[in-house]
Design a protein around this motif. Structure first.
Motif, PDB file in Angstrom:
ATOM      1  N   LEU A 111      23.281  61.817  41.948  1.00 37.24           N
ATOM      2  CA  LEU A 111      23.826  62.467  43.139  1.00 37.24           C
ATOM      3  C   LEU A 111      24.596  61.464  43.989  1.00 37.24           C
ATOM      4  CD1 LEU A 111      23.817  65.071  44.963  1.00 37.24           C
ATOM      5  CD2 LEU A 111      21.822  64.079  46.087  1.00 37.24           C
ATOM      6  N   SER A 112      24.010  60.280  44.157  1.00 38.77           N
ATOM      7  CA  SER A 112      24.664  59.229  44.945  1.00 38.77           C
ATOM      8  C   SER A 112      25.988  58.822  44.315  1.00 38.77           C
ATOM      9  CB  SER A 112      23.734  58.023  45.068  1.00 38.77           C
ATOM     10  OG  SER A 112      24.346  56.978  45.801  1.00 38.77           O
ATOM     11  N   GLU A 113      26.037  58.744  42.983  1.00 40.99           N
ATOM     12  CA  GLU A 113      27.266  58.368  42.290  1.00 40.99           C
ATOM     13  C   GLU A 113      28.376  59.385  42.540  1.00 40.99           C
ATOM     14  OE1 GLU A 113      26.341  57.998  38.208  1.00 40.99           O
ATOM     15  OE2 GLU A 113      25.131  56.178  38.428  1.00 40.99           O
ATOM     16  N   ILE A 114      28.015  60.664  42.516  1.00 43.47           N
ATOM     17  CA  ILE A 114      29.008  61.723  42.733  1.00 43.47           C
ATOM     18  C   ILE A 114      29.561  61.654  44.152  1.00 43.47           C
ATOM     19  CG2 ILE A 114      29.331  64.221  42.892  1.00 43.47           C
ATOM     20  CD1 ILE A 114      27.308  64.501  40.605  1.00 43.47           C
ATOM     21  N   TYR A 115      28.675  61.470  45.129  1.00 40.12           N
ATOM     22  CA  TYR A 115      29.135  61.380  46.518  1.00 40.12           C
ATOM     23  C   TYR A 115      29.955  60.115  46.750  1.00 40.12           C
ATOM     24  CZ  TYR A 115      26.944  65.438  48.625  1.00 40.12           C
ATOM     25  OH  TYR A 115      26.643  66.717  48.981  1.00 40.12           O
ATOM     26  N   ARG A 116      29.597  59.040  46.060  1.00 43.77           N
ATOM     27  CA  ARG A 116      30.361  57.799  46.185  1.00 43.77           C
ATOM     28  C   ARG A 116      31.786  58.016  45.665  1.00 43.77           C
ATOM     29  NH1 ARG A 116      27.185  54.877  43.651  1.00 43.77           N
ATOM     30  NH2 ARG A 116      26.103  53.906  45.407  1.00 43.77           N
TER      31      ARG A 116
END
Length: 217
Positions: free
Chosen positions: A147-152
């Motif tokens: 999830l963090s990768e997508i938002y990044r």
């Protein structure tokens, strides 16, 4: 508390492919998305509120049979999301600890009402680290990292939360919705940033089609 998960889906007739491509319904935009003085979205009304209402009616019937008093719908609304969201929540008197009645008479509770975006990402960071996990989580650490990768990717490569008393604290500023959402305005900046990352380049046609829909209004 024992928790049972129920999944509800919008009707086939209200889904994007049928409604917009099949029947020619205009996509919602900031200009045509106002009804009775209030901003409305197809995703909020036909894709969430109505299906949720049908599920609620079913659960209320079951609750009455089981001797329960009433069903409370728990929402993830936050005042910090936007000025309009904050005003709407204030008008309904939404709180984190007291259930209030919505227009339809049902009880709703917003436990995250006063959480900031930084609060959300701090909690996710805690749940992503098994060593600091404050309680059992249904989310796997790998899911949170993904999830963090997508938002990044949607925020130009920047997204991070520092857990602890020191260090800069900055949450992810990107926002995601449906690929064809036109209520966000002339551009979907998060999707535009995302497709600049090679691993998400296959999403570029979705952004092109979204802009096409907006252009032919």
């Amino acid at each position: 508390m024992p928790v049972a998960i129920h999944v509800t889906k919008p009707s086939l007739a209200s889904q994007f492919v049928v409604s917009t491509i099949g029947r020619g319904t205009l996509v919602r935009t900031p200009e045509n998305g106002v009804r009775d003085g209030r901003r409305t979205r197809a995703c909020a009304d036909e894709w969430k509120v109505r299906p949720g209402g049908r599920l609620r009616t079913l659960l209320e019937c079951r609750a009455a049979t089981d001797g329960a008093r009433e069903v409370i719908t728990v929402l993830r609304l936050r005042k910090d999301e936007s000025t309009s969201r904050s005003l709407a929540m204030a008008e309904r008197e939404d709180t984190a600890d007291v259930a209030v009645r919505n227009r339809g008479g049902g009880l709703t509770l917003s436990p995250l009402a006063d959480w900031s975006s930084d609060d959300i990402w701090t909690m996710l960071a805690l749940l992503a680290d098994p060593g600091s996990m404050p309680f059992g989580s249904p989310l796997l650490p790998a899911t949170i990292h993904r999830l963090s990768e997508i938002y990044r990717a949607g925020n130009g490569g920047t997204c991070g939360v520092v857990v602890g008393e020191s260090g800069a604290r900055a949450s992810c500023g990107s926002r995601f919705g449906c690929a064809f959402c036109c209520v966000s305005g002339d551009r979907d900046k998060s999707l535009e940033a995302m497709i600049e990352d090679e691993q998400y380049g296959h999403l570029r046609p979705l952004n092109t089609f979204r802009n096409y829909l907006l252009a032919i209004q």
